[in-house]
Design a protein around this motif. Structure first.
Motif, PDB file in Angstrom:
ATOM      1  N   GLU A   9     -23.680 -25.051  13.694  1.00 41.34           N
ATOM      2  CA  GLU A   9     -22.543 -25.397  14.557  1.00 41.34           C
ATOM      3  C   GLU A   9     -22.735 -26.821  15.050  1.00 41.34           C
ATOM      4  O   GLU A   9     -23.749 -27.145  15.654  1.00 41.34           O
ATOM      5  CB  GLU A   9     -22.463 -24.438  15.738  1.00 41.34           C
ATOM      6  CG  GLU A   9     -21.250 -24.656  16.605  1.00 41.34           C
ATOM      7  CD  GLU A   9     -21.158 -23.626  17.705  1.00 41.34           C
ATOM      8  OE1 GLU A   9     -20.387 -22.675  17.528  1.00 41.34           O
ATOM      9  OE2 GLU A   9     -21.878 -23.776  18.715  1.00 41.34           O
ATOM     10  N   CYS A  13     -19.168 -32.943  16.437  1.00 40.44           N
ATOM     11  CA  CYS A  13     -18.179 -33.378  15.453  1.00 40.44           C
ATOM     12  C   CYS A  13     -16.865 -33.689  16.166  1.00 40.44           C
ATOM     13  O   CYS A  13     -16.417 -32.937  17.029  1.00 40.44           O
ATOM     14  CB  CYS A  13     -17.957 -32.282  14.417  1.00 40.44           C
ATOM     15  SG  CYS A  13     -16.675 -32.670  13.200  1.00 40.44           S
ATOM     16  N   PHE A  16     -14.441 -30.794  15.998  1.00 39.71           N
ATOM     17  CA  PHE A  16     -14.839 -29.465  16.490  1.00 39.71           C
ATOM     18  C   PHE A  16     -14.007 -29.046  17.686  1.00 39.71           C
ATOM     19  O   PHE A  16     -13.841 -29.824  18.620  1.00 39.71           O
ATOM     20  CB  PHE A  16     -16.318 -29.461  16.884  1.00 39.71           C
ATOM     21  CG  PHE A  16     -16.805 -28.096  17.288  1.00 39.71           C
ATOM     22  CD1 PHE A  16     -17.282 -27.231  16.332  1.00 39.71           C
ATOM     23  CD2 PHE A  16     -16.767 -27.686  18.603  1.00 39.71           C
ATOM     24  CE1 PHE A  16     -17.733 -25.965  16.684  1.00 39.71           C
ATOM     25  CE2 PHE A  16     -17.204 -26.426  18.966  1.00 39.71           C
ATOM     26  CZ  PHE A  16     -17.687 -25.565  17.996  1.00 39.71           C
ATOM     27  N   CYS A  18     -12.297 -27.220  14.439  1.00 38.97           N
ATOM     28  CA  CYS A  18     -11.140 -27.538  13.597  1.00 38.97           C
ATOM     29  C   CYS A  18     -10.162 -26.360  13.524  1.00 38.97           C
ATOM     30  O   CYS A  18      -9.034 -26.530  13.093  1.00 38.97           O
ATOM     31  CB  CYS A  18     -11.591 -27.966  12.203  1.00 38.97           C
ATOM     32  SG  CYS A  18     -12.560 -26.730  11.331  1.00 38.97           S
ATOM     33  N   CYS A  27     -20.042 -24.078  11.078  1.00 41.28           N
ATOM     34  CA  CYS A  27     -19.636 -25.324  10.427  1.00 41.28           C
ATOM     35  C   CYS A  27     -20.329 -25.506   9.066  1.00 41.28           C
ATOM     36  O   CYS A  27     -20.102 -26.511   8.395  1.00 41.28           O
ATOM     37  CB  CYS A  27     -19.983 -26.516  11.314  1.00 41.28           C
ATOM     38  SG  CYS A  27     -19.186 -26.496  12.924  1.00 41.28           S
ATOM     39  N   CYS A  30     -18.027 -26.416   6.209  1.00 42.57           N
ATOM     40  CA  CYS A  30     -17.000 -27.297   6.767  1.00 42.57           C
ATOM     41  C   CYS A  30     -15.892 -27.533   5.738  1.00 42.57           C
ATOM     42  O   CYS A  30     -14.724 -27.375   6.026  1.00 42.57           O
ATOM     43  CB  CYS A  30     -17.634 -28.618   7.191  1.00 42.57           C
ATOM     44  SG  CYS A  30     -16.463 -29.867   7.745  1.00 42.57           S
ATOM     45  N   TYR A  31     -16.289 -27.923   4.544  1.00 43.28           N
ATOM     46  CA  TYR A  31     -15.343 -28.037   3.440  1.00 43.28           C
ATOM     47  C   TYR A  31     -15.497 -26.751   2.644  1.00 43.28           C
ATOM     48  O   TYR A  31     -16.538 -26.512   2.037  1.00 43.28           O
ATOM     49  CB  TYR A  31     -15.648 -29.260   2.573  1.00 43.28           C
ATOM     50  CG  TYR A  31     -15.410 -30.544   3.310  1.00 43.28           C
ATOM     51  CD1 TYR A  31     -14.123 -31.054   3.428  1.00 43.28           C
ATOM     52  CD2 TYR A  31     -16.451 -31.221   3.923  1.00 43.28           C
ATOM     53  CE1 TYR A  31     -13.879 -32.222   4.123  1.00 43.28           C
ATOM     54  CE2 TYR A  31     -16.225 -32.396   4.620  1.00 43.28           C
ATOM     55  CZ  TYR A  31     -14.941 -32.887   4.717  1.00 43.28           C
ATOM     56  OH  TYR A  31     -14.706 -34.037   5.400  1.00 43.28           O
ATOM     57  N   HIS A  64     -15.593 -20.003   8.358  1.00 41.21           N
ATOM     58  CA  HIS A  64     -16.203 -20.363   9.640  1.00 41.21           C
ATOM     59  C   HIS A  64     -16.686 -19.155  10.436  1.00 41.21           C
ATOM     60  O   HIS A  64     -17.259 -19.311  11.500  1.00 41.21           O
ATOM     61  CB  HIS A  64     -15.220 -21.175  10.480  1.00 41.21           C
ATOM     62  CG  HIS A  64     -14.776 -22.425   9.795  1.00 41.21           C
ATOM     63  ND1 HIS A  64     -15.646 -23.452   9.480  1.00 41.21           N
ATOM     64  CD2 HIS A  64     -13.564 -22.805   9.335  1.00 41.21           C
ATOM     65  CE1 HIS A  64     -14.976 -24.416   8.873  1.00 41.21           C
ATOM     66  NE2 HIS A  64     -13.724 -24.045   8.766  1.00 41.21           N
TER      67      HIS A  64
END
Length: 79
Positions: A9, A13, A16, A18, A27, A30-31, A64
Motif C-alpha cells: 500500500e 502516491c 492514492f 485511485c 497497490c 497498480c497497473y 486492489h
C-alpha cells in the motif's frame, strides 16, 4: 499484514486511493495485469472510441482487493 509479499500500500502516491470504497487497498497490481484479458473477473466496461472497443476499468477494484492476489496469480499462470 500476514503474507506481506502479497500486499503493498503506497499512501504517498499522488493517486492514492485511485478507487474509493476499499478499507485495505492493495497497490501491488497498480497497473492491472489482467487488462489485456478480454474476460477477467473484475467489472470492466467497454466503450467504443474511434471505431475500436476500449476496456475501461475505472470502477473495477478487483486487483486492489488483497484477497484476490491468488486468483490473479492463478489467471496469469494459465496463459
Amino acid at each position: 499484514m500476514e503474507n506481506s509479499h502479497r500486499f503493498f500500500e503506497n499512501r504517498e502516491c499522488k493517486y492514492f486511493p485511485c478507487h474509493k470504497g476499499l478499507e485495505d487497498f492493495n497497490c501491488l497490481f497498480c497497473y492491472c495485469p489482467l487488462y489485456n484479458k478480454e474476460s477477467c473477473p473484475g467489472n470492466p466496461k467497454f466503450i467504443e472510441k474511434e471505431g475500436r472497443m476500449v476496456k475501461v476499468c475505472t470502477d473495477c477494484t478487483f486487483p486492489h482487493q488483497p484477497e484476490n492476489y491468488d486468483k490473479i496469480v492463478q489467471i496469469l499462470k494459465s496463459r
